[in-house]
Enzyme design. Structure first.
Site, PDB file in Angstrom:
ATOM      1  N   ASP A 322       0.866  -1.168   0.000  1.00 40.83           N
ATOM      2  CA  ASP A 322       0.000   0.000   0.000  1.00 40.83           C
ATOM      3  C   ASP A 322       0.905   1.222   0.000  1.00 40.83           C
ATOM      4  OD1 ASP A 322      -2.319   1.720   0.528  1.00 40.83           O
ATOM      5  OD2 ASP A 322      -1.445   1.892   2.529  1.00 40.83           O
ATOM      6  N   ASP A 516      -1.603  -0.927   5.962  1.00 35.49           N
ATOM      7  CA  ASP A 516      -1.872  -0.448   7.318  1.00 35.49           C
ATOM      8  C   ASP A 516      -3.312  -0.011   7.546  1.00 35.49           C
ATOM      9  OD1 ASP A 516      -1.848   1.814   5.727  1.00 35.49           O
ATOM     10  OD2 ASP A 516      -0.896   3.076   7.245  1.00 35.49           O
ATOM     11  N   ASP A 520      -6.882  -2.031   3.282  1.00 41.04           N
ATOM     12  CA  ASP A 520      -5.880  -3.038   2.936  1.00 41.04           C
ATOM     13  C   ASP A 520      -6.227  -4.417   3.487  1.00 41.04           C
ATOM     14  OD1 ASP A 520      -4.199  -1.100   1.707  1.00 41.04           O
ATOM     15  OD2 ASP A 520      -3.458  -0.502   3.678  1.00 41.04           O
TER      16      ASP A 520
END
Length: 621
Positions: A322, A516, A520
């Protein structure tokens, strides 16, 4: 039985054994008696596990499930029957010593849990119905309770500040050494340390659901989940033991009828075969190494939910990241600035900072942070106009900070600056005075230094790096170019991330995902190895297989290196263990060794295997 008593008896057995060794030869009866006592005293723990665990496992699984310990017990009893009292004592002493050393490796891996539990807060100042404050146990707190956190004390549980402000050291949660400033409405976490102020907070989570509690639970889970190799060995152990027990009478009968041995020699060689074939070293090949690796990583801020994930990490071929908060800092910073030279810059900065301090927009704090020298004007107030930005009237002039309205003209030079910064993935903010652009600011969420090093590491090890982001294509590609990420997929929703992870898995067998946020979580759950940043959301941490407590991707490269080293050590141990078993079996059948040497070489190899696994406690990148 408590391990402390077993160790005490083990050392008593060692003393009895040495007394037997130093006795003169004429006291042979007493010597042999001391050796027999050694077997049952030092081997109390081994005998208990050998027969006790075999009975328990056999009853629970409704079939005969023996363990390695029972082979050692039979070997010791057999040695006593044929009069090899000293060898029987030596066999039990070395085997028990190796067993305790393996438990030492396991206890070392649990030290991280102990240290975390010591860090966990135990008490809290709770507001009572009559307005008084009472010290209560953290376990008694409920969601909605109001607490007071004194200066210098631990935050008792997760919650939100309702009164006051604080500077909190969150190193226990995210590894950051710089304290974070917290105001009313900000979230605080249990286990962190309050600074020099006192504040009140409301509890938002049960004590068992806090971020700190989740970290402790993950370390505990990791201890109970060995690697795939370790699990395979544990499953094969009963089958191997049953095979050896089946072969014992065949070896006994083969001596007199096929090899022309006497019955006494054949029985002696059967006991020698029992010693040689006991797979102590093989059973210890994976577990100590896996636990040592998990312990080392936990000490360095990387928590694994299971040994299998650590074992599989070295097989990684693709890793997806990410962007925001994982590869980047997670907060925007001013990267470029331009002000019309005909405008008094100092006065303009005072106006800009005063207006931005009245906004809670993420860009506002970045702009305020960029100009610490600016003074706040007490007689200036502004309004936040949705769609345009901040507007204010000050000393006869109208100021706007934000987007460029269609009615505002812009010079070709400013347009070039705006285009250049936008193409680089930056957000451009205009400073307008009386319908004229007098300044431009470019802001961007910059990549982390640790991310740059990590991407370089994975690229160098021929692991494909992919960045997944919901940001615009321009922003995503700009960050990817700075980090040298091999592939970028931008402007995507959470469900799209899952599709990409699955498509990557079709091309490479082992795919990891690092993230995080809540968005995600689906991708983390679907990846072969889900890796969450310690500062991430609870959902991300829950579904992940690995947590980087200190939010440092260089820790992930360390874990990758340690995974490769661990698998190499386990393979070394397995090959060495099998080689010793084969060698001793052949030497025993050729009558080229005796039980004493068999005990020494076999149990000595077990010690070497365990020590080899413990080397991972000292592994450094």
């Amino acid at each position: 039985m408590k391990i402390s008593r077993a160790i005490l008896l083990f050392f008593i057995g060692i003393m009895i054994f040495f007394v037997g060794l130093i006795l003169p030869g004429q006291f042979v009866i007493f010597k042999n008696l001391l050796f027999v006592i050694t077997v049952f005293v030092a081997g109390y723990h081994v005998i208990g596990e050998g027969f006790g665990d075999t009975i328990k496992m056999s009853q629970s699984q409704h079939k005969f499930v023996p363990n390695i310990h029972i082979l050692m017990c039979l070997a010791a009893v057999g040695a006593i029957i044929i009069g090899s009292f000293e060898e029987a004592a030596l066999l039990i002493l070395i085997f028990a010593g190796a067993h305790f050393l393996e438990e030492y490796a396991e206890n070392k891996s649990h030290q991280e849990i102990t240290s975390l539990l010591k860090m966990a807060p135990a008490e809290a100042h709770q507001l009572q119905e009559d307005g008084s404050w009472k010290i209560v146990a953290v376990t008694q707190l409920k969601v909605g309770d109001t607490l007071k956190v004194l200066n210098g004390s631990q935050v008792p549980t997760d919650g939100t500040i309702t009164k006051g402000s604080a500077s909190i050291n969150e190193a226990a949660i995210n590894g950051e050494s710089i304290p974070r400033e917290k105001q009313v409405g900000d979230e605080v976490f249990g286990g962190t340390i309050n600074g020099n102020s006192t504040f009140e907070m409301v509890v938002t989570k049960d004590s068992q659901e806090t971020v700190f509690a989740q970290i402790i639970e993950m370390v505990q889970t990791a201890q109970d989940s060995p690697g795939r190799t370790a699990t395979t060995i544990q499953k094969l152990e009963p089958l191997y033991v049953k095979t050896i027990l089946f072969l014992l009478p065949l070896v006994l009968l083969a001596g007199p009828f096929l090899l022309n041995w006497s019955w006494s020699e054949s029985f002696y060689r059967m006991i020698g075969f029992l010693v040689a074939a006991s797979p102590c070293a093989l059973a210890a090949s994976a577990v100590p190494a896996t636990l040592s690796g998990i312990s080392n990583l936990a000490h360095n801020g990387v928590l694994f939910k299971g040994g299998s994930y650590l074992a599989n990490l070295s097989q990684l071929r693709t890793i997806a990241f990410d962007k925001t908060g994982t590869l980047t800092q997670g907060v925007p910073l001013v990267t470029d600035q331009y002000f019309n030279p005909q405008i008094a810059k100092d006065e303009l900065l005072d106006i800009i900072v005063t207006m931005e301090k009245q906004s809670n927009h993420p860009l506002a704090s970045a702009i305020v942070h960029q100009f610490p020298q600016a003074k706040e004007l007490s007689d200036l107030s502004c309004q936040n106009k949705i769609g345009s930005g901040l507007e204010a009237d000050y000393r006869g002039h109208h100021y706007v900070i934000g987007k460029l309205a269609p009615s505002i003209s812009i010079t070709p030079e400013d347009q070039q600056r705006q285009q250049k910064w936008s193409n680089a993935g930056k957000t451009v903010v205009y400073i307008v005075k009386d319908q004229q652009v007098v300044g431009l600011l470019a802001l961007m969420d910059l990549p982390k230094t640790s991310a740059q090093k990590a991407i370089k590491f994975f690229n160098r090890h021929h692991i494909k790096t992919v960045m997944l982001t919901g940001d615009s294509t321009a922003t995503g590609e700009a960050v990817a170019e700075q980090l040298q990420v091999q592939q970028t997929v931008a402007n995507i929703l959470p469900e799209k991330k899952v599709e990409i992870i699955k498509s990557l898995q079709q091309k490479t067998p082992t795919v990891a995902m690092v993230g995080d946020g809540v968005n995600d979580a689906p991708a983390l759950a679907n990846a072969n190895i889900g890796i969450a940043m310690g500062s991430g959301t609870d959902v991300a941490i829950d579904v992940a297989d690995v947590v980087l407590v200190k939010n440092d991707l260089s820790r992930l490269t360390f874990a990758y290196s340690l995974s490769g080293k661990m698998n190499k050590i386990i393979l070394e141990n397995i090959i060495f263990s099998l080689a010793v078993v084969v060698l001793l079996t052949i030497l025993n059948l050729l009558q080229m060794t005796n039980i004493a040497w068999g005990v020494f070489l076999h149990e000595g190899s077990t010690l070497l295997v365990i020590v080899n696994g413990l080397r991972l406690l000292l592994f450094r990148k």
